[in-house]
Design a protein around this motif. Structure first.
Motif, PDB file in Angstrom:
ATOM      1  N   PHE A 216      27.499  -5.168  16.748  1.00 26.83           N
ATOM      2  CA  PHE A 216      26.425  -5.628  16.257  1.00 26.83           C
ATOM      3  C   PHE A 216      25.328  -5.129  17.333  1.00 26.83           C
ATOM      4  O   PHE A 216      24.231  -5.133  16.936  1.00 26.83           O
ATOM      5  CB  PHE A 216      26.293  -7.029  16.145  1.00 26.83           C
ATOM      6  N   ASP A 217      25.953  -4.691  18.508  1.00 27.33           N
ATOM      7  CA  ASP A 217      24.723  -4.107  19.579  1.00 27.33           C
ATOM      8  C   ASP A 217      24.550  -2.732  19.339  1.00 27.33           C
ATOM      9  O   ASP A 217      23.836  -2.424  20.643  1.00 27.33           O
ATOM     10  CB  ASP A 217      25.313  -4.962  20.752  1.00 27.33           C
ATOM     11  N   GLU A 218      25.043  -2.074  18.642  1.00 28.82           N
ATOM     12  CA  GLU A 218      25.068  -0.635  18.551  1.00 28.82           C
ATOM     13  C   GLU A 218      23.930  -0.174  17.254  1.00 28.82           C
ATOM     14  O   GLU A 218      24.292  -0.350  16.226  1.00 28.82           O
ATOM     15  CB  GLU A 218      26.484  -0.035  18.430  1.00 28.82           C
ATOM     16  N   PRO A 219      22.863   0.289  17.615  1.00 24.39           N
ATOM     17  CA  PRO A 219      21.927   0.612  16.611  1.00 24.39           C
ATOM     18  C   PRO A 219      22.252   1.942  16.083  1.00 24.39           C
ATOM     19  O   PRO A 219      23.034   2.883  16.547  1.00 24.39           O
ATOM     20  CB  PRO A 219      20.474   0.865  17.417  1.00 24.39           C
ATOM     21  N   GLY A 220      21.842   2.425  14.884  1.00 21.06           N
ATOM     22  CA  GLY A 220      22.099   3.692  14.190  1.00 21.06           C
ATOM     23  C   GLY A 220      23.332   3.832  13.528  1.00 21.06           C
ATOM     24  O   GLY A 220      23.553   4.891  13.120  1.00 21.06           O
ATOM     25  N   LEU A 221      24.099   2.893  13.415  1.00 22.02           N
ATOM     26  CA  LEU A 221      25.272   3.011  12.713  1.00 22.02           C
ATOM     27  C   LEU A 221      25.220   2.881  11.178  1.00 22.02           C
ATOM     28  O   LEU A 221      24.222   1.895  10.699  1.00 22.02           O
ATOM     29  CB  LEU A 221      26.475   1.994  12.970  1.00 22.02           C
ATOM     30  N   THR A 222      25.944   3.688  10.311  1.00 24.81           N
ATOM     31  CA  THR A 222      25.731   3.526   9.021  1.00 24.81           C
ATOM     32  C   THR A 222      26.708   2.801   8.088  1.00 24.81           C
ATOM     33  O   THR A 222      26.982   2.882   6.832  1.00 24.81           O
ATOM     34  CB  THR A 222      25.232   4.984   8.356  1.00 24.81           C
ATOM     35  N   HIS A 223      27.897   2.234   8.519  1.00 28.00           N
ATOM     36  CA  HIS A 223      29.017   1.631   8.160  1.00 28.00           C
ATOM     37  C   HIS A 223      28.400   0.478   7.313  1.00 28.00           C
ATOM     38  O   HIS A 223      27.393  -0.508   7.571  1.00 28.00           O
ATOM     39  CB  HIS A 223      29.866   1.190   9.090  1.00 28.00           C
ATOM     40  N   PRO A 224      28.933   0.243   6.269  1.00 29.55           N
ATOM     41  CA  PRO A 224      28.308  -0.750   5.209  1.00 29.55           C
ATOM     42  C   PRO A 224      28.545  -2.187   5.659  1.00 29.55           C
ATOM     43  O   PRO A 224      27.839  -3.018   5.248  1.00 29.55           O
ATOM     44  CB  PRO A 224      29.180  -0.316   3.508  1.00 29.55           C
ATOM     45  N   LYS A 225      29.797  -2.338   6.623  1.00 25.78           N
ATOM     46  CA  LYS A 225      29.995  -3.622   6.925  1.00 25.78           C
ATOM     47  C   LYS A 225      29.533  -3.969   8.517  1.00 25.78           C
ATOM     48  O   LYS A 225      29.987  -4.825   8.980  1.00 25.78           O
ATOM     49  CB  LYS A 225      31.391  -3.725   7.004  1.00 25.78           C
ATOM     50  N   ILE A 226      28.648  -3.078   8.969  1.00 29.54           N
ATOM     51  CA  ILE A 226      27.955  -3.362  10.382  1.00 29.54           C
ATOM     52  C   ILE A 226      26.577  -3.176  10.407  1.00 29.54           C
ATOM     53  O   ILE A 226      25.831  -2.371   9.705  1.00 29.54           O
ATOM     54  CB  ILE A 226      28.408  -2.147  11.101  1.00 29.54           C
TER      55      ILE A 226
END
Length: 247
Positions: A216-226
């Motif tokens: 949750f603390d990592e911006p920019g991820l595109t995973h649909p469950k994050i």
């Protein structure tokens, strides 16, 4: 397999070291990234540690092996290479070797791992460190974990094949563990089973249950469950600093 000294020699050139202003020695936090590698959010944690008077040393396990981000995503994030039990050798080598760096207080070392990095920390705690080959190190009995006073572990990977899921820790290590209630990789019961194995060794485990996803603390991820949560991120960094100061 490497000797402990060989593993440290491999890691040392790629360490990212941040030092506070002033004269040392300084307590040190060893930062072990998740399988996504060193990202913006880890720089924020490191900067916060330095502002609190701690030296922050990021251990670049993947860079030290010459692996690209794409390679790591394909082979490490999928569990095909460098599982936690193997990367535990990096934790062992870093906790031992960091004492040789200038300005380090060898009596105040905190291990901080995110996801895969926390998996490595927890797997290390399950090893006796007596026999050749534990954590893929030739001479694990030479490890010096003295001075390691705690662990900060946001959303540790505790699902299969993490050793903490089945094995009791061999040594106590007090920890702050962040458990997202919407973690798609493990539910609360899986977390508690692993943490009970830590408690059985005498570890004091503080839990923060956060209404958030894995990473949750990592911006920019595109995973649909994050989903990135800026508010929870700020609170996580605040708790990280509080954990360091309490040591």
């Amino acid at each position: 397999m490497d000797t402990l000294a060989e593993r440290w020699d491999r890691l040392k050139p790629t360490l990212a070291v941040r030092r506070p202003d002033g004269a040392g020695p300084f307590p040190v936090v060893l930062i072990f990234p998740g399988c996504g590698g060193v990202r913006e959010h880890l720089h924020r944690y490191a900067d916060a540690a330095v502002d609190a008077g701690w030296m922050a040393v990021t251990v670049e396990s993947f860079l030290a092996r010459g692996w690209s981000d794409a390679f790591v995503r394909t082979f490490v994030c999928t569990g095909l290479l460098l599982r936690g039990g193997t990367r535990a050798g990096d934790v062992m080598a870093a906790a031992t070797g960091v004492k040789s760096l200038p300005d380090v207080d060898p009596g105040r070392i905190v291990l901080a791992g995110w996801s895969h990095g926390a998996w490595a920390i927890m797997d290390l705690m399950t090893e006796k460190l007596e026999r050749r080959g534990e954590a893929m190190i030739v001479d694990p009995a030479n490890a010096d974990l003295g001075g390691v006073v705690g662990a900060f572990m946001p959303y540790p990977y505790v699902a299969f094949p993490a050793r903490s899921r089945w094995f009791r820790w061999r040594r106590a290590l007090d920890a702050l563990v962040i458990i997202p209630t919407r973690d798609h990789l493990a539910d609360r019961a899986v977390y508690e089973r692993a943490l009970d194995h830590a408690r059985e060794a005498g570890s004091k485990i503080e839990e923060w249950l956060v209404d958030a996803t894995h990473a949750f603390d990592e911006p920019g991820l595109t995973h649909p469950k994050i989903r990135h949560d800026p508010k929870a991120t700020a609170e996580s960094i605040r708790r990280f600093v509080g954990f360091l100061k309490a040591r």
